[in-house]
Each structure stands twice: as structure tokens, then as C-alpha cells.
Design a protein around this motif. Sequence first.
Motif, PDB file in Angstrom:
ATOM      1  N   LEU A 143     -56.367 -35.307  -9.530  1.00  0.00           N
ATOM      2  CA  LEU A 143     -57.387 -36.325  -9.807  1.00  0.00           C
ATOM      3  C   LEU A 143     -57.012 -37.160 -11.018  1.00  0.00           C
ATOM      4  O   LEU A 143     -57.097 -38.394 -10.999  1.00  0.00           O
ATOM      5  N   MET A 144     -56.578 -36.508 -12.097  1.00  0.00           N
ATOM      6  CA  MET A 144     -56.242 -37.244 -13.320  1.00  0.00           C
ATOM      7  C   MET A 144     -55.045 -38.174 -13.106  1.00  0.00           C
ATOM      8  O   MET A 144     -55.038 -39.309 -13.588  1.00  0.00           O
ATOM      9  N   LEU A 145     -54.054 -37.706 -12.382  1.00  0.00           N
ATOM     10  CA  LEU A 145     -52.900 -38.572 -12.098  1.00  0.00           C
ATOM     11  C   LEU A 145     -53.293 -39.731 -11.191  1.00  0.00           C
ATOM     12  O   LEU A 145     -52.781 -40.856 -11.332  1.00  0.00           O
ATOM     13  N   TYR A 146     -54.209 -39.491 -10.280  1.00  0.00           N
ATOM     14  CA  TYR A 146     -54.717 -40.548  -9.395  1.00  0.00           C
ATOM     15  C   TYR A 146     -55.441 -41.620 -10.208  1.00  0.00           C
ATOM     16  O   TYR A 146     -55.202 -42.829 -10.030  1.00  0.00           O
ATOM     17  N   SER A 164     -73.870 -42.965 -13.236  1.00  0.00           N
ATOM     18  CA  SER A 164     -74.194 -43.411 -11.878  1.00  0.00           C
ATOM     19  C   SER A 164     -74.266 -42.224 -10.917  1.00  0.00           C
ATOM     20  O   SER A 164     -73.820 -41.121 -11.237  1.00  0.00           O
ATOM     21  N   GLU A 165     -74.808 -42.463  -9.753  1.00  0.00           N
ATOM     22  CA  GLU A 165     -74.859 -41.446  -8.692  1.00  0.00           C
ATOM     23  C   GLU A 165     -73.691 -41.614  -7.725  1.00  0.00           C
ATOM     24  O   GLU A 165     -73.668 -41.003  -6.660  1.00  0.00           O
ATOM     25  N   SER A 166     -72.725 -42.435  -8.108  1.00  0.00           N
ATOM     26  CA  SER A 166     -71.584 -42.715  -7.240  1.00  0.00           C
ATOM     27  C   SER A 166     -70.707 -41.481  -7.059  1.00  0.00           C
ATOM     28  O   SER A 166     -70.757 -40.536  -7.843  1.00  0.00           O
ATOM     29  N   LYS A 167     -69.903 -41.549  -6.000  1.00  0.00           N
ATOM     30  CA  LYS A 167     -68.921 -40.502  -5.747  1.00  0.00           C
ATOM     31  C   LYS A 167     -67.547 -41.139  -5.633  1.00  0.00           C
ATOM     32  O   LYS A 167     -67.409 -42.284  -5.200  1.00  0.00           O
ATOM     33  N   LEU A 168     -66.548 -40.386  -6.028  1.00  0.00           N
ATOM     34  CA  LEU A 168     -65.172 -40.875  -6.061  1.00  0.00           C
ATOM     35  C   LEU A 168     -64.357 -40.125  -5.009  1.00  0.00           C
ATOM     36  O   LEU A 168     -64.386 -38.895  -4.961  1.00  0.00           O
ATOM     37  N   CYS A 169     -63.657 -40.868  -4.185  1.00  0.00           N
ATOM     38  CA  CYS A 169     -62.770 -40.243  -3.200  1.00  0.00           C
ATOM     39  C   CYS A 169     -61.378 -40.123  -3.817  1.00  0.00           C
ATOM     40  O   CYS A 169     -60.693 -41.125  -4.010  1.00  0.00           O
ATOM     41  N   ALA A 170     -60.995 -38.901  -4.146  1.00  0.00           N
ATOM     42  CA  ALA A 170     -59.697 -38.642  -4.764  1.00  0.00           C
ATOM     43  C   ALA A 170     -58.883 -37.761  -3.818  1.00  0.00           C
ATOM     44  O   ALA A 170     -59.405 -36.796  -3.261  1.00  0.00           O
ATOM     45  N   PHE A 173     -58.905 -33.820  -3.761  1.00  0.00           N
ATOM     46  CA  PHE A 173     -60.139 -33.148  -3.356  1.00  0.00           C
ATOM     47  C   PHE A 173     -60.418 -33.408  -1.885  1.00  0.00           C
ATOM     48  O   PHE A 173     -60.140 -34.498  -1.364  1.00  0.00           O
ATOM     49  N   ILE A 174     -60.992 -32.437  -1.225  1.00  0.00           N
ATOM     50  CA  ILE A 174     -61.400 -32.611   0.174  1.00  0.00           C
ATOM     51  C   ILE A 174     -62.674 -33.437   0.237  1.00  0.00           C
ATOM     52  O   ILE A 174     -62.817 -34.348   1.063  1.00  0.00           O
ATOM     53  N   ASN A 175     -63.633 -33.139  -0.652  1.00  0.00           N
ATOM     54  CA  ASN A 175     -64.935 -33.805  -0.666  1.00  0.00           C
ATOM     55  C   ASN A 175     -64.990 -34.904  -1.719  1.00  0.00           C
ATOM     56  O   ASN A 175     -64.297 -34.812  -2.749  1.00  0.00           O
ATOM     57  N   PRO A 176     -65.806 -35.945  -1.495  1.00  0.00           N
ATOM     58  CA  PRO A 176     -66.011 -36.943  -2.544  1.00  0.00           C
ATOM     59  C   PRO A 176     -66.558 -36.278  -3.804  1.00  0.00           C
ATOM     60  O   PRO A 176     -67.407 -35.392  -3.734  1.00  0.00           O
ATOM     61  N   VAL A 177     -66.066 -36.715  -4.958  1.00  0.00           N
ATOM     62  CA  VAL A 177     -66.411 -36.082  -6.232  1.00  0.00           C
ATOM     63  C   VAL A 177     -67.502 -36.894  -6.932  1.00  0.00           C
ATOM     64  O   VAL A 177     -67.309 -38.076  -7.219  1.00  0.00           O
ATOM     65  N   PRO A 178     -68.656 -36.299  -7.216  1.00  0.00           N
ATOM     66  CA  PRO A 178     -69.709 -37.033  -7.929  1.00  0.00           C
ATOM     67  C   PRO A 178     -69.248 -37.443  -9.324  1.00  0.00           C
ATOM     68  O   PRO A 178     -68.601 -36.659 -10.033  1.00  0.00           O
TER      69      PRO A 178
END
Length: 475
Positions: A143-146, A164-170, A173-178
Motif C-alpha cells: 500500500l505504501m509503495l502504491y 472522509s468515508e471514502s475507500k481506497l482500492c490498493a 489488499f483484496i478489499n477496498p481500504v477505508p
Amino acid sequence: MLTSELIFIPSPGAGHLPPTLELAKLLLQRDQRLSATIIMMNISFGAKNSTETRPCNPRLRFIDIPCDDSTMALMTPKSFLFSFIQHHKPHVRDIVRGIIESNSVRLVGFVLDMFCTAMTDVANEFGAPTYTYFTSGATTLGLMLYLQARLDHEGYDIIGLKNSESKLCAPSFINPVPAKVLPKSLFDKEGGSKEFLRLMGRFRESKGIIVNSCLELETHGVEYLLRKDNDIPPVFAVGPIVNLENKKDDTKNDEIMRWLNEQPESSVVFLCFGSMGSFNEKQVKEIAVAIERSGHRFLWSLRRPASKEKVEYPKEYENVEEVLPEGFLERTSSFGKVIGWAPQIAVLSHPSVGGFVSHCGWNSTLESICWCGVPMAAWPLYAEQQLNAFLLVVELGMAVEIRMDYQTEARTGVSDGMMVTAKEIEDGIRKLMSDGELRKKVKDMKEKSRASIVEGGSAHTSIGNLINDLMNVTI
């Protein structure tokens, strides 16, 4: 015959020094041609690095850089670590020059802690390659390198996700990260969010990145890092590397072990929040109420928050009753014990311990899940611990949640008004201690993780690959 010398530079602190020592010992055990020097940059509040606790190995030595007045001048809570590393460059340069001039060694590389990549400049002066040691998990590393790559190539500013309530697709990770479980430092303009990510950019200058995890634990994260199309240096997943020694008061250890010996198997919930974890008095009382209501046997490591004005670790309470609800110790004396510092690995290894309420520091995670097979209740506090909690609870299903987005300042327990209620804590403890399926899953991971470090296992193979990479270096 020339010895192939490795220079290890850990950052100070209980979460970084032990994994560095264990990695050095592991490499020397695997290859007799290697020798190693660990350069210790000391700080006055840091873990005591007594020579009594250092292994007797003629191929492994320690060189201490003492903490002097010029070092202490850097001790401001916001920026001390980055300034601290820069301050020590001349000292490290002189030490390495002395090693090369006075010993029959072939310098094969520097192993730099994740926060010490500024020392790459010193390694370059000696024409030596660097290997970055990321002492947390593979999924977080990805995630950090991304994020660092997006900042450098797209100008992407993660600060836009703050609150925010946003999620990050990294991709690691399999799931979006809040956004609410991302490290607080990523949203700190004053504290240098972009500087932190650019520090990650120096990882890409390494000849390789060593991560304290294994394919069995973080399958998706490790596989992402090993992909050929992501512009990441070779990754060596060599974990779980666990420090099995307890270096504190033997008298207190014996007292704790005697108490645990009297408890039924898997009946005790252990609450411990790491070397820098602490809570304010109001939160301590909520924890006490939750423990008492749950009715479970407990061992609680409780420590006093550090000062806000200076850099130091939390300390022991002189009188713990001053922060606990009135009569708590008397009412719970038949089924619980409140202590200060805890011999964590010894406690987690004890058969009476059935669950671990934890800050989800990476070392603690490896000890609990991979080494001892004890399920966890996730209550992260700072740094990357929220991401570790998300990995354990959502990605892996190996922990229950108490509060995944809880954020405090390390050392001081200041939580920006956040409060975890007694009911949340009680519910988490009850679920932790009653979930048989969770317990079985964690026990299975313990077996898989331990198998990874023996011959034929993924970590054993990865360590061999790392040694081959080191020994092929020509300077």
C-alpha cells in the motif's frame, strides 16, 4: 579468508531493534561466510540494549553510538526520527570506514531499517548495495509503495481523503481500504505526509526489500510484491521473525507465570498494548468496567501515558488504583490480575491464555497469530496498526474488532476525543473468547507459519534467496 560483512542499521525502539537482531542471527546461522555489525543509534528513552542480552557470537558484534547533548537537542515529538537519522550519518560513515580498514572483510551490503533509508547515502559512498528491512507486513508495504508511486507519477495527494468515508482500492489488499484506517501520518501536512511517502521512494533504490512476513500469512500481499510489473525491487518474505526472549524483571515474570499456572486452559484474556501504548484515565475506567462485566479471567498490562512535552516511553504506575474504578482490584482479585510491563511472548505461549486484546503492532501480531496461535481482538492505536487490524479482521478473518479506526498519539494516549465504550470492549472480549471457529483458524495459521521457516518452507527458501543475492555482490 575474507568474511562477507553486513552492516545493520536499525531505528531505535522496541518494535525495530529485536526484529533486526533476530534477522542478523538468522542469516549468520544459515551461512558461515557471513559476519554482521549492528550499529545502535541510542536515544535516552529507548529500549535498553544491555550487552547481557546480546548473543555471544564472534561473527556478530554491536557498536553503540551514545546519546549525547547534540542528540537530545533533536528530541521533539513531531520530527525527531528523521532529524535523528540525518544526525547520525557522519557517525555511521566513520564506523563503517573503521570496519573496512581494520578487518579482513568484504562489505556486501547495508541492511537498513525502514526509517533509516537516508543511510543509503552512506552506503553509496562505500559502493555498497542496500537492503531495506520493512519490519511490518507485506500488505502494508504494498500500500505504501502504491501511494508513493501515485504521488510521484500523478501528484496524487492522499490528504484529500482526510476525515472522509471514502475507500481506497490498493492492489496489495483484496478489499477496498477505508480512509479512516490509514496511518494518521499520511494526513499530517505539518508532520510531513509527502516526506514520509518519499521516504518510501528510497525503498526502490534498494537491491532488495526484506519483509517480516510470509506467503502463508499474507498470500495476496506477498504475491503482489513479487509481481514483475510493479517496479519494486526483489522482495524477500523471511518471516515470521519473532524475538523469543523476555528481558525484564525475572521476579515479576515468575509471579505472572505462577498466576497463569493456576488458571484453566484457554480461559484468560490478555490485554496488552505494546511498548508505547497507553490510555487516559477515562478510557482506562471503560476498559475496567468491560473486563469486570465480561466475567472472563484476565491479565491486563496497564501503563501510565508519557509526557506530551518530551519524547519518552509510557512508564509504570506507582499506584495503579488511582486510575481504576473504586474497588476494582478487590472485586476482580479472584479471576484477574493487573500488571505493568508484560513478558508478552511468555504470556501468549502459556496454555491458559485464550485471547489477546491488542494494539495490533506487527511484532505482537506475529507472536500471537503465527507463533502462539492465540486469536486477537483488534484495538489499534497509532502508526500502521489500523491497517494491521483491517488485515486481520477483514482480509484474513483472524481477529474480532473492538474499534478498528481508533487513533491516538503514540506514547501519550491522546485520542482526539475518541472513546471506546465499555460495551464495545465487553462485546469484543466475549466474541473473542467464545468464537471456536476463529480459534481453529488461528491455530491452523500457526502451523502453516511455523512450517514456512523450516527447510522447504517459503520463508526458509526466501532467506536462502536473500543470502545468494548477498553473496553474488561484487564491490
